[in-house]
Design a protein around this motif. Structure first.
Motif, PDB file in Angstrom:
ATOM      1  N   LYS A  64       0.877  -1.174   0.000  1.00 43.05           N
ATOM      2  CA  LYS A  64       0.000   0.000   0.000  1.00 43.05           C
ATOM      3  C   LYS A  64       0.909   1.218   0.000  1.00 43.05           C
ATOM      4  O   LYS A  64       1.544   1.520   1.014  1.00 43.05           O
ATOM      5  CB  LYS A  64      -0.874   0.010   1.267  1.00 43.05           C
ATOM      6  N   PRO A  65       0.989   1.912  -1.145  1.00 42.44           N
ATOM      7  CA  PRO A  65       2.003   2.967  -1.265  1.00 42.44           C
ATOM      8  C   PRO A  65       1.817   4.132  -0.293  1.00 42.44           C
ATOM      9  O   PRO A  65       2.749   4.886  -0.060  1.00 42.44           O
ATOM     10  CB  PRO A  65       1.863   3.431  -2.721  1.00 42.44           C
ATOM     11  N   TRP A  66       0.611   4.295   0.244  1.00 47.83           N
ATOM     12  CA  TRP A  66       0.410   5.432   1.142  1.00 47.83           C
ATOM     13  C   TRP A  66       0.923   5.158   2.547  1.00 47.83           C
ATOM     14  O   TRP A  66       1.071   6.056   3.346  1.00 47.83           O
ATOM     15  CB  TRP A  66      -1.065   5.835   1.214  1.00 47.83           C
ATOM     16  N   ARG A  67       1.191   3.876   2.846  1.00 50.15           N
ATOM     17  CA  ARG A  67       1.691   3.551   4.177  1.00 50.15           C
ATOM     18  C   ARG A  67       3.192   3.679   4.188  1.00 50.15           C
ATOM     19  O   ARG A  67       3.841   3.409   3.190  1.00 50.15           O
ATOM     20  CB  ARG A  67       1.327   2.110   4.530  1.00 50.15           C
ATOM     21  N   HIS A  68       3.754   4.068   5.311  1.00 47.87           N
ATOM     22  CA  HIS A  68       5.195   4.086   5.461  1.00 47.87           C
ATOM     23  C   HIS A  68       5.716   2.684   5.145  1.00 47.87           C
ATOM     24  O   HIS A  68       5.186   1.696   5.644  1.00 47.87           O
ATOM     25  CB  HIS A  68       5.557   4.479   6.890  1.00 47.87           C
ATOM     26  N   ILE A  70       8.097   0.782   6.073  1.00 49.54           N
ATOM     27  CA  ILE A  70       8.424  -0.119   7.197  1.00 49.54           C
ATOM     28  C   ILE A  70       7.142  -0.646   7.836  1.00 49.54           C
ATOM     29  O   ILE A  70       6.992  -1.830   8.110  1.00 49.54           O
ATOM     30  CB  ILE A  70       9.279   0.624   8.248  1.00 49.54           C
ATOM     31  N   LEU A  71       6.183   0.261   8.023  1.00 49.25           N
ATOM     32  CA  LEU A  71       4.903  -0.122   8.618  1.00 49.25           C
ATOM     33  C   LEU A  71       4.172  -1.089   7.695  1.00 49.25           C
ATOM     34  O   LEU A  71       3.596  -2.092   8.138  1.00 49.25           O
ATOM     35  CB  LEU A  71       4.066   1.140   8.861  1.00 49.25           C
ATOM     36  N   ARG A  74       5.686  -4.500   7.916  1.00 55.47           N
ATOM     37  CA  ARG A  74       5.383  -5.099   9.212  1.00 55.47           C
ATOM     38  C   ARG A  74       3.958  -5.655   9.219  1.00 55.47           C
ATOM     39  O   ARG A  74       3.711  -6.769   9.658  1.00 55.47           O
ATOM     40  CB  ARG A  74       5.535  -4.007  10.278  1.00 55.47           C
ATOM     41  N   LEU A  75       3.010  -4.856   8.706  1.00 57.61           N
ATOM     42  CA  LEU A  75       1.611  -5.281   8.736  1.00 57.61           C
ATOM     43  C   LEU A  75       1.374  -6.465   7.812  1.00 57.61           C
ATOM     44  O   LEU A  75       0.706  -7.429   8.183  1.00 57.61           O
ATOM     45  CB  LEU A  75       0.699  -4.121   8.328  1.00 57.61           C
ATOM     46  N   ARG A  79       0.155 -10.064   9.139  1.00 60.43           N
ATOM     47  CA  ARG A  79      -1.157 -10.594   8.799  1.00 60.43           C
ATOM     48  C   ARG A  79      -1.065 -11.947   8.106  1.00 60.43           C
ATOM     49  O   ARG A  79      -1.873 -12.838   8.359  1.00 60.43           O
ATOM     50  CB  ARG A  79      -1.902  -9.590   7.932  1.00 60.43           C
TER      51      ARG A  79
ATOM     52  N   GLU B 245       2.005   8.681  11.177  1.00 59.68           N
ATOM     53  CA  GLU B 245       2.046   7.620  10.167  1.00 59.68           C
ATOM     54  C   GLU B 245       1.175   6.440  10.592  1.00 59.68           C
ATOM     55  O   GLU B 245       0.481   5.841   9.780  1.00 59.68           O
ATOM     56  CB  GLU B 245       3.493   7.146   9.946  1.00 59.68           C
ATOM     57  N   GLU B 285      -3.953   9.069  -2.183  1.00 54.49           N
ATOM     58  CA  GLU B 285      -3.271   7.971  -2.879  1.00 54.49           C
ATOM     59  C   GLU B 285      -4.131   6.718  -2.877  1.00 54.49           C
ATOM     60  O   GLU B 285      -4.216   5.999  -3.871  1.00 54.49           O
ATOM     61  CB  GLU B 285      -1.929   7.672  -2.203  1.00 54.49           C
TER      62      GLU B 285
END
Lengths: 269, 345
Positions: A64-68, A70-71, A74-75, A79, B245, B285
């Motif tokens: 998901k490009p909008w998420r950091h 690293i996060l 991790r997610l 999952r 974030e 986005e």
């Protein structure tokens, strides 16, 4: 049977892919993947595992490009690993769920057994047709409801809650003996077969009656909104539930409370 | 008598620390904002706004703000069709003080009262300003975090926070860091976050379409305590960055799930936290990838204001809805889905 599977895998129409495929589906040797659904979580493809006659489901969680980043990593990892853990636990304790073939949590995919059959939602709707009366006297349908209850009860008994129980997340998979003429998915309107619970992406380990009650409440709401005319036979499901899960009285008592308040509490300012 | 061709409403909002008064004009085809004034109660760094101080602030500024709103709109009390006020949800004492003032205006001018649900006010104003027709709405503020979609005369809540609101989480973390509350704690966190580089691990709490923020706040507070004790290699900027974030990723995720569920590609972000640029960017986005777009408003409409109360109230009033004075009590708990939305198809 194997020949039928090949024929079936080959019979899917070729697709133009709107989304980039995960690398695992781009090997020249792999069967052309077929996009089954595009949900919020990810995409479900149908392909084959090792041999062209073993169909499989590939669950892909794209980045998901909008998420950091690293996060996001991790997610996705968390999952996939947690779903894999829940699936392994279910199979260890004898609850029928898809087998896990392979996974790459860093690349974001898991490959699962392709469960033949049709979603319970489809079979129930075929059975209901446009009938308005006599549904509460349909013994075949009531028996199916009890079998669903048995599967859910067994899942709760082993300490798993699903998180998103609907009649779309259960497959009615015809038994091997009943399959004739390569009709792997069974015949429309038939209620024969085994209940296989699928899509455990939101499932978790829990042994609290509150979580179990919420799980049942979500199923009840989903069932009555998907099959409003069959609302009267939902109690049959709870009968099967009690049968499979002996300590269910506390969870069912809690269900009464959850029904009263709804899943949501009243809003704080 | 010719059918009425224009309506004017005054809206009074004071459910939290902003006192807002606005005057709106509706014609059958147009909505015009005649005035939209706000006075904010700002508490010192390290503290939050207490109900009694906030109520006192609203009481002392109501009359002058209402006078200025009318003067700026160039409207006399006789031109006003109805007096709209926030009935809830919100903090009890501030809500009550503004309700008392609204009742006084209603009796003084002989105009009917219209009680408005604060959340519905945000949604209706957002739809009006952005032109978003039937979006999934993310309503995020200091008191509320909900994912909402319209169906059959009601704004249905698909997902919400299970404990504190996202804005409350940010505000309280600003208190922990002793950041200024002027103009808003969330704004100052946003500015610090722009200088943060390192993502510190915080819990991520999404359950289906619901989420939870209290554990994240507790965890961020504990990290801040480590930092103040000189036992950490990250900065306040990093913590603000990580907090933003994490919580915004959660909000975008539950919004995406609701969009997939109802099959919509439009999303409207309203509420004070909706003015955060990073949240708008992430949401944009996500929506683009789903072939849609994000609608957001600026601080004039995102942050609590009187004009949204006037707008939503006037829509209800034009359908024949008024609030008799004996039913004009306000309530801290007033769910978005309790309102019968008569003015939409």
């Amino acid at each position: 049977m194997a020949a039928a599977a090949v024929a079936e895998a080959a019979s899917e129409p070729p697709q133009q892919h709107q989304f980039p495929l995960p690398a695992v589906l781009e090997y020249p040797a792999s069967t052309p993947p077929y996009l089954i659904t595009q949900g919020a979580e990810g995409r479900l493809y149908k392909s084959t595992y090792l041999q062209p006659d073993i169909p499989c489901a590939l669950k892909y969680r794209p980045p998901k490009p909008w998420r950091h980043p690293i996060l996001d990593q991790r997610l996705t990892k968390h999952r996939i690993l947690s779903e894999a853990k829940v699936l392994a636990k279910c199979r260890r304790d004898g609850l029928r769920v898809p087998a896990m073939y392979a996974m790459d949590e860093a690349a974001g995919w898991m490959m699962l057994e392709w469960v033949h059959g049709a979603p319970v939602r489809v079979r129930v709707n075929e059975r209901l047709g446009d009938r308005k009366e006599g549904i509460d006297k349909d013994e075949g349908l009531k028996e199916l409801m009890r079998r669903i209850g048995l599967a859910v009860g067994k899942m709760h008994k082993i300490g798993i809650v699903h998180g998103d129980l609907t009649t779309s997340n259960m497959i009615l998979s015809p038994s091997a003996e009943s399959v004739t003429d390569g009709q792997l998915d069974g015949t429309p309107g038939s209620l024969e077969g085994e209940i296989v619970i699928i899509d455990l992406g939101l499932a978790s380990y829990s042994t609290t009656d509150e979580d179990r009650a919420v799980d049942l409440y979500v199923l009840e709401r989903a069932f009555t909104s998907t099959h409003p005319r069959a609302e009267s036979i939902f109690d049959e499901l709870l009968k099967g539930y009690k049968e499979a899960y002996k300590q269910s009285n506390l969870a069912l008592k809690r269900l009464e409370d959850v029904r009263m308040r709804g899943r949501k509490r009243s809003m704080l300012g | 008598m010719a059918p009425k061709e224009s309506w004017i409403a005054i809206g009074c909002e004071g459910s939290a620390n902003k006192l807002g008064i606005g005057v709106i004009l509706h014609t059958p085809t147009r909505t015009t904002i005649l005035s939209n004034l706000r006075h904010t109660f700002v508490s010192p760094p390290g503290t939050g706004f207490l109900p009694k101080d906030t109520a006192a602030h609203h009481r002392s500024h109501f009359v002058s703000l209402a006078g200025r709103a009318l003067a700026e709109a160039n409207v006399s009390p006789a031109d006003v069709d109805c007096v709209c006020f926030t009935q809830g949800p919100g903090m009890g004492a501030p809500l009550t003080s503004v309700a008392v003032a609204a009742r006084a205006l209603s009796l003084l001018w002989g105009k009917p009262l219209v009680g408005v649900n604060h959340c519905v006010g945000h949604i209706e104003m957002g739809r009006e300003i952005t032109g978003a027709d039937n979006p999934v709405v993310l309503y995020v503020s200091g008191g509320n975090s909900q994912v909402i979609a319209y169906a059959e005369q009601r704004y249905r809540i698909f997902g919400e926070t299970l404990d504190i609101a996202v804005g409350n989480c940010l505000d309280r973390f600003a208190r922990t860091l002793r950041i200024s509350n002027d103009p808003a704690p969330g704004y100052n966190i946003e500015q610090l976050a722009k200088k943060g580089t390192r993502l510190v691990e915080l819990p991520y709490a999404v359950k289906g379409m619901d989420c939870s923020f209290s554990g994240i706040l507790a965890s961020a507070d504990a990290l801040a305590a480590q930092m103040f004790a000189g036992k950490a290699d990250f900065t306040p900027e990093d913590l603000c960055f990580s907090l933003q974030e994490t919580v915004y990723a959660m909000l975008v995720e539950i919004t995406e799930r609701a969009m997939a569920h109802v099959g919509s590609s439009q999303v409207l972000v309203v509420g004070g936290v909706g003015s955060n640029e990073r949240l708008q960017q992430m949401m944009g986005e996500m929506a683009r990838e789903r072939g849609g777009s994000v609608f957001a408003t600026d601080e004039r409409f995102c942050i609590d204001n009187g004009i949204m109360i006037a707008h939503a109230g006037l829509r209800a009033f034009r359908c024949g809805y008024t609030t008799p004075i004996e039913e004009s009590t306000c309530t801290q708990r007033f769910r978005t889905d309790e309102v019968f939305v008569e003015w939409r198809d």
